[in-house]
Design a protein around this motif. Structure first.
Motif, PDB file in Angstrom:
ATOM      1  N   THR A 149      -2.385  -3.634  -9.140  1.00 20.47           N
ATOM      2  CA  THR A 149      -1.656  -4.766  -9.714  1.00 20.47           C
ATOM      3  C   THR A 149      -1.260  -5.763  -8.635  1.00 20.47           C
ATOM      4  OG1 THR A 149       0.396  -3.479  -9.565  1.00 20.47           O
ATOM      5  CG2 THR A 149      -0.756  -3.453 -11.668  1.00 20.47           C
ATOM      6  N   CYS A 186       0.863  -1.190   0.000  1.00 16.35           N
ATOM      7  CA  CYS A 186       0.000   0.000   0.000  1.00 16.35           C
ATOM      8  C   CYS A 186       0.894   1.233   0.000  1.00 16.35           C
ATOM      9  CB  CYS A 186      -0.902  -0.015   1.240  1.00 16.35           C
ATOM     10  SG  CYS A 186      -1.796   1.523   1.542  1.00 16.35           S
ATOM     11  N   PHE A 187       0.691   2.116  -0.971  1.00 14.48           N
ATOM     12  CA  PHE A 187       1.601   3.248  -1.133  1.00 14.48           C
ATOM     13  C   PHE A 187       0.916   4.609  -1.016  1.00 14.48           C
ATOM     14  CE2 PHE A 187       3.496  -0.399  -3.183  1.00 14.48           C
ATOM     15  CZ  PHE A 187       4.785  -0.380  -2.667  1.00 14.48           C
ATOM     16  N   ASP A 188      -0.381   4.596  -0.768  1.00  9.17           N
ATOM     17  CA  ASP A 188      -1.089   5.869  -0.601  1.00  9.17           C
ATOM     18  C   ASP A 188      -1.780   5.977   0.750  1.00  9.17           C
ATOM     19  OD1 ASP A 188      -3.183   4.107  -0.866  1.00  9.17           O
ATOM     20  OD2 ASP A 188      -4.082   5.055  -2.624  1.00  9.17           O
ATOM     21  N   ALA A 214      -2.206  -1.344  -3.942  1.00 12.72           N
ATOM     22  CA  ALA A 214      -2.002  -1.060  -5.361  1.00 12.72           C
ATOM     23  C   ALA A 214      -2.714  -2.120  -6.211  1.00 12.72           C
ATOM     24  CB  ALA A 214      -0.511  -1.042  -5.678  1.00 12.72           C
ATOM     25  N   THR A 265       5.433  -1.377  -8.251  1.00 13.60           N
ATOM     26  CA  THR A 265       4.259  -2.191  -7.952  1.00 13.60           C
ATOM     27  C   THR A 265       4.154  -3.378  -8.914  1.00 13.60           C
ATOM     28  OG1 THR A 265       2.849  -0.737  -9.295  1.00 13.60           O
ATOM     29  CG2 THR A 265       2.983  -0.271  -6.944  1.00 13.60           C
ATOM     30  N   GLU A 266       4.512  -3.176 -10.173  1.00 14.91           N
ATOM     31  CA  GLU A 266       4.483  -4.286 -11.125  1.00 14.91           C
ATOM     32  C   GLU A 266       5.519  -5.342 -10.753  1.00 14.91           C
ATOM     33  OE1 GLU A 266       4.435  -1.105 -11.937  1.00 14.91           O
ATOM     34  OE2 GLU A 266       2.503  -0.886 -12.959  1.00 14.91           O
ATOM     35  N   SER A 309      -5.196   2.269   0.101  1.00 10.42           N
ATOM     36  CA  SER A 309      -5.597   1.095  -0.670  1.00 10.42           C
ATOM     37  C   SER A 309      -4.369   0.312  -1.119  1.00 10.42           C
ATOM     38  CB  SER A 309      -6.414   1.517  -1.897  1.00 10.42           C
ATOM     39  OG  SER A 309      -5.638   2.348  -2.749  1.00 10.42           O
TER      40      SER A 309
END
Length: 271
Positions: free
Chosen positions: A22, A13-15, A20, A239-240, A18
């Motif tokens: 992918t 989770c980077f925000d 990410a 994230t990918e 939520s």
């Protein structure tokens, strides 16, 4: 069935709000065959805010940096501070003019300096207000210092019976001295088999990564590089790369004979 553990913030989770997309797709694939453990510094009710309900019903939870764990919605582990230790921590933070949230399983104690922050985070909707009567049930204390505080982390570090975990945003957690994420994870997996894989990005993930057969470090935290076996550096396609690594380990775990981590079979679980 293999067991996989994931830190939340800064790992999948980077925000702050939520997982990410992918990565979420890869986790949903993983949950079809394996045990997923989300191991976070967050209280479990705050983990629920980030994980979609359909996935939350299929995973196990380690919250408060390892102080509490749930399997299939049932608490299987809890490690609280001794009441005198919790009292000393709160008194130290109060003397340092530092806002705090002292979390228990179903409550949060907030001092006057932290009340506006608690309102902003809507904690009153999620947990009941705690009091001195709840000190024997404190799992961890989140300290939220500002420029007016008098070095609260150093003062808490000097107390007996506690451990400090500092965060990149300047806040820090205070837990019992023996609490870490590996403690909570051990309550969720078979004693005779290792955690197959763990993903983490911060110093509070170190014990969890060391417990795993495949340690995946996300980002560039220097304290984790010495135990790194797979390193996913920061970058535009991070994230990918995380999602791809999850899928590769999913395939790899299926090739390992025998048990590689055990727990409650993947099924529809009570939140």
């Amino acid at each position: 069935m293999a067991a996989f553990a994931f830190d939340l913030d800064g790992t999948i989770c980077f925000d702050g709000q939520s997982i990410a997309p992918t990565i979420l797709d890869a986790l949903e694939e993983l949950a079809s065959n394996h045990q997923i453990i989300i191991a976070s510094a967050r209280h479990p009710v705050n983990i629920r805010d980030v994980v979609p309900a359909a996935l939350f019903a299929r995973i196990d939870i380690v919250g408060a940096n390892g102080a509490i764990a749930y399997a299939a919605g049932v608490r299987v582990h809890r490690c609280v501070m001794a009441a005198p230790v919790a009292r000393s921590v709160l008194q130290t933070l109060e003397a340092a003019r530092c806002a705090y949230f002292a979390y228990g399983e179903d409550f949060v104690i907030v001092n006057s300096r932290g009340m506006h922050l608690a309102i902003a985070r809507d904690l009153g909707r999620k947990l009941r207000p705690g009091s001195d009567r709840d000190l024997a049930g404190v799992l961890k204390v989140l300290a939220l210092p500002d420029e007016n505080c008098a070095e609260p982390s150093s003062q808490c570090q000097a107390l007996d019976g506690v451990r400090i975990e500092r965060h990149s945003d300047g806040t820090f957690d205070v837990m019992g001295a023996d609490v870490d994420k590996a403690l909570g994870i051990r309550a969720l997996i078979a004693a005779d088999t290792p955690l197959f894989a763990a993903f983490g990005n911060d110093s509070n993930d170190e014990a969890m990564l060391e417990l795993s057969r495949h340690a995946v470090v996300v980002g560039d935290h220097p304290s984790l590089l010495r135990i790194d076996r797979r390193h996913l550096r920061s970058g535009h396609d991070q994230t990918e790369r995380i999602a791809t690594t999850i899928r590769h380990l999913n395939i790899e775990s299926s090739a390992v004979p025998g048990k590689t981590g055990a727990g409650v079979p993947p099924q529809q679980r009570q939140p």
